[in-house]
Design an enzyme around this catalytic site. Structure first.
Site, PDB file in Angstrom:
ATOM      1  N   TYR A  26      40.065  51.351  43.361  1.00  0.00           N
ATOM      2  CA  TYR A  26      41.376  50.749  43.060  1.00  0.00           C
ATOM      3  C   TYR A  26      42.448  51.255  44.029  1.00  0.00           C
ATOM      4  O   TYR A  26      43.248  50.462  44.544  1.00  0.00           O
ATOM      5  CB  TYR A  26      41.758  51.052  41.610  1.00  0.00           C
ATOM      6  CG  TYR A  26      42.980  50.317  41.116  1.00  0.00           C
ATOM      7  CD1 TYR A  26      42.949  48.947  40.861  1.00  0.00           C
ATOM      8  CD2 TYR A  26      44.184  50.994  40.887  1.00  0.00           C
ATOM      9  CE1 TYR A  26      44.074  48.274  40.395  1.00  0.00           C
ATOM     10  CE2 TYR A  26      45.307  50.327  40.421  1.00  0.00           C
ATOM     11  CZ  TYR A  26      45.247  48.963  40.173  1.00  0.00           C
ATOM     12  OH  TYR A  26      46.369  48.300  39.710  1.00  0.00           O
TER      13      TYR A  26
ATOM     14  N   SER B  91      50.507  48.709  43.639  1.00  0.00           N
ATOM     15  CA  SER B  91      50.550  49.652  42.514  1.00  0.00           C
ATOM     16  C   SER B  91      51.039  50.980  43.052  1.00  0.00           C
ATOM     17  O   SER B  91      50.894  51.255  44.257  1.00  0.00           O
ATOM     18  CB  SER B  91      49.135  49.820  41.932  1.00  0.00           C
ATOM     19  OG  SER B  91      49.046  50.991  41.135  1.00  0.00           O
TER      20      SER B  91
HETATM   21  N1  LIG Z   1      48.976  46.312  34.008  1.00  0.00           N
HETATM   22  C1  LIG Z   1      49.328  47.362  34.746  1.00  0.00           C
HETATM   23  O1  LIG Z   1      49.564  48.471  34.266  1.00  0.00           O
HETATM   24  C2  LIG Z   1      49.450  47.219  36.239  1.00  0.00           C
HETATM   25  C3  LIG Z   1      50.053  48.231  36.983  1.00  0.00           C
HETATM   26  C4  LIG Z   1      50.151  48.106  38.371  1.00  0.00           C
HETATM   27  C5  LIG Z   1      49.670  46.976  38.981  1.00  0.00           C
HETATM   28  N2  LIG Z   1      49.070  45.997  38.222  1.00  0.00           N
HETATM   29  C6  LIG Z   1      48.542  44.841  38.918  1.00  0.00           C
HETATM   30  O2  LIG Z   1      49.139  43.664  38.435  1.00  0.00           O
HETATM   31  C7  LIG Z   1      48.217  42.577  38.582  1.00  0.00           C
HETATM   32  C8  LIG Z   1      48.109  41.813  37.265  1.00  0.00           C
HETATM   33  O3  LIG Z   1      47.708  42.695  36.251  1.00  0.00           O
HETATM   34  P1  LIG Z   1      47.694  42.278  34.699  1.00  0.00           P
HETATM   35  O4  LIG Z   1      47.819  43.521  33.919  1.00  0.00           O
HETATM   36  O5  LIG Z   1      48.630  41.146  34.474  1.00  0.00           O
HETATM   37  O6  LIG Z   1      46.181  41.746  34.574  1.00  0.00           O
HETATM   38  P2  LIG Z   1      45.602  40.522  33.721  1.00  0.00           P
HETATM   39  O7  LIG Z   1      44.119  40.758  33.642  1.00  0.00           O
HETATM   40  O8  LIG Z   1      46.356  40.339  32.449  1.00  0.00           O
HETATM   41  O9  LIG Z   1      45.891  39.277  34.663  1.00  0.00           O
HETATM   42  C9  LIG Z   1      45.067  38.914  35.727  1.00  0.00           C
HETATM   43  C10 LIG Z   1      44.731  37.438  35.567  1.00  0.00           C
HETATM   44  O10 LIG Z   1      43.944  37.051  36.690  1.00  0.00           O
HETATM   45  C11 LIG Z   1      42.911  36.175  36.229  1.00  0.00           C
HETATM   46  N3  LIG Z   1      41.811  36.233  37.194  1.00  0.00           N
HETATM   47  C12 LIG Z   1      40.903  37.225  37.350  1.00  0.00           C
HETATM   48  N4  LIG Z   1      40.051  36.911  38.345  1.00  0.00           N
HETATM   49  C13 LIG Z   1      40.446  35.708  38.823  1.00  0.00           C
HETATM   50  C14 LIG Z   1      39.959  34.869  39.846  1.00  0.00           C
HETATM   51  N5  LIG Z   1      38.906  35.222  40.600  1.00  0.00           N
HETATM   52  N6  LIG Z   1      40.582  33.688  40.070  1.00  0.00           N
HETATM   53  C15 LIG Z   1      41.661  33.326  39.328  1.00  0.00           C
HETATM   54  N7  LIG Z   1      42.170  34.086  38.338  1.00  0.00           N
HETATM   55  C16 LIG Z   1      41.563  35.267  38.090  1.00  0.00           C
HETATM   56  C17 LIG Z   1      42.536  36.722  34.867  1.00  0.00           C
HETATM   57  O11 LIG Z   1      41.872  35.744  34.073  1.00  0.00           O
HETATM   58  C18 LIG Z   1      43.892  37.136  34.309  1.00  0.00           C
HETATM   59  O12 LIG Z   1      44.496  36.086  33.555  1.00  0.00           O
HETATM   60  C19 LIG Z   1      46.916  43.210  39.081  1.00  0.00           C
HETATM   61  O13 LIG Z   1      46.860  43.125  40.487  1.00  0.00           O
HETATM   62  C20 LIG Z   1      47.051  44.655  38.689  1.00  0.00           C
HETATM   63  O14 LIG Z   1      46.303  45.534  39.513  1.00  0.00           O
HETATM   64  C21 LIG Z   1      48.964  46.092  36.879  1.00  0.00           C
END
Ligand SMILES: NC(=O)c1ccc[n+]([C@@H]2O[C@H](COP(=O)([O-])OP(=O)(O)OC[C@H]3O[C@@H](n4cnc5c(N)ncnc54)[C@H](O)[C@@H]3O)[C@@H](O)[C@H]2O)c1
Length: 261
Positions: A165, A151
């Site tokens: 985070y 991130s």
């Molecule tokens: N959305 C944003 O703005 C953003 C920005 C920068 C980085 N990120 C990073 O991108 C990644 C994905 O984010 P997102 O927005 O798609 O989140 P999201 O919550 O939509 O997706 C994460 C998925 O992981 C699954 N999950 C959670 N714990 C788990 C486990 N122990 N085992 C298996 N599956 C598990 C959840 O059920 C979910 O479907 C994260 O690392 C987040 O920090 C997101």
């Protein structure tokens, strides 16, 4: 063969950890669209199945698995099931993580349970899934690709309660460089994408606040937050032959935000 074929994933197998999530499902769909056979892993059957069903509609081959990737035995199981079903494993995308907006606390009082939860969700999930996948890649002897999701918070502080985070994403960026160094001898590249806000359900509550969103957007030179599609080009690059000589890199996908710092 045309130059664009260096992005092709025909014959490759990809495991997307967190593939039922917003970013994970977009990347799983993109890798399948580029020709990969994919395994979509999520902590609930519903999420894994829903993402897999959409990919299946495109005619791609996809396996959906429920697993908790903070559990070592589960990680072993999903890798073994992938190799059994698809015959090999070439790519892992680590898309489990996030949680920042749910546990905002002042740095001086940051509670240990919230700290541990964020570390588990972001770092342990990436660590255990990658270790299991890379052991299979090394055994396969064909090299491989690891794509992590860091991130902009790995390198930028923020005046809001993000201590755990930023530490977790800093660890992901550091591990990306460390793993790249250690696994180069096996032909395995390790890179990360580092997005700013991506319009997903995880950050919907924050972005639904017009003042908060306006503040964020005003700092992004390209004048908007990201969408999941903004991550696809980089993911295809890092997961394909197009990036054969690129490893240990963390690519900001942030509309120019980090360029202004
Ligand atoms: N959305 C944003 O703005 C953003 C920005 C920068 C980085 N990120 C990073 O991108 C990644 C994905 O984010 P997102 O927005 O798609 O989140 P999201 O919550 O939509 O997706 C994460 C998925 O992981 C699954 N999950 C959670 N714990 C788990 C486990 N122990 N085992 C298996 N599956 C598990 C959840 O059920 C979910 O479907 C994260 O690392 C987040 O920090 C997101």
């Amino acid at each position: 063969m045309s130059q664009i074929d260096i992005f092709s994933l025909e014959g490759r197998v990809a495991l997307i950890s967190g593939g039922g999530g917003a970013i994970g499902s977009a990347l799983a769909t993109a890798l399948a669209g580029a020709g990969a056979r994919v395994t979509v892993v999520d902590i609930t059957d519903e999420r894994a199945e829903a993402a897999a069903a959409k990919i299946r509609e495109t005619g791609a081959e996809v396996l959906a698995l429920r697993a908790d990737v903070t559990n070592e035995a589960d990680c072993e199981r999903i890798v073994a099931a992938t190799v059994e079903r698809h015959g090999r494993l070439d790519i892992i995308v680590n898309a489990v993580g996030g949680g920042a907006g749910k546990v905002l606390f002042n740095a001086e009082d940051y509670p240990r349970d919230a700290w541990d939860w964020i570390m588990e969700l972001n770092v342990r999930s990436t660590l255990l899934a990658t270790q299991a996948a890379v052991r299979a890649m090394i055994a396969g002897g064909r090299g491989g690709r690891v794509l992590n999701i860091s991130s902009v918070r790995a390198s930028l502080g923020i005046n809001a309660g993000y201590s755990a985070y930023v530490a977790a994403k800093g660890a992901i960026s550091s591990l990306t460089r460390q793993w790249a160094t250690e696994w180069a001898k096996h032909g395995i590249t390790v890179n990360a994408i580092a997005p700013t806000f991506v319009d997903t359900p995880q950050v919907a509550m924050l972005l639904d606040d017009p003042a908060f969103k306006a503040g964020i957007v005003s700092r992004i030179p390209l004048g908007r937050v990201g969408g999941t599609n903004d991550l696809v080009g980089a993911a295809l690059f890092f997961c394909s032959d197009a990036s054969s000589f690129v490893t240990g890199q963390i690519l900001g996908i942030d509309g120019g935000l980090t360029a202004t710092q």
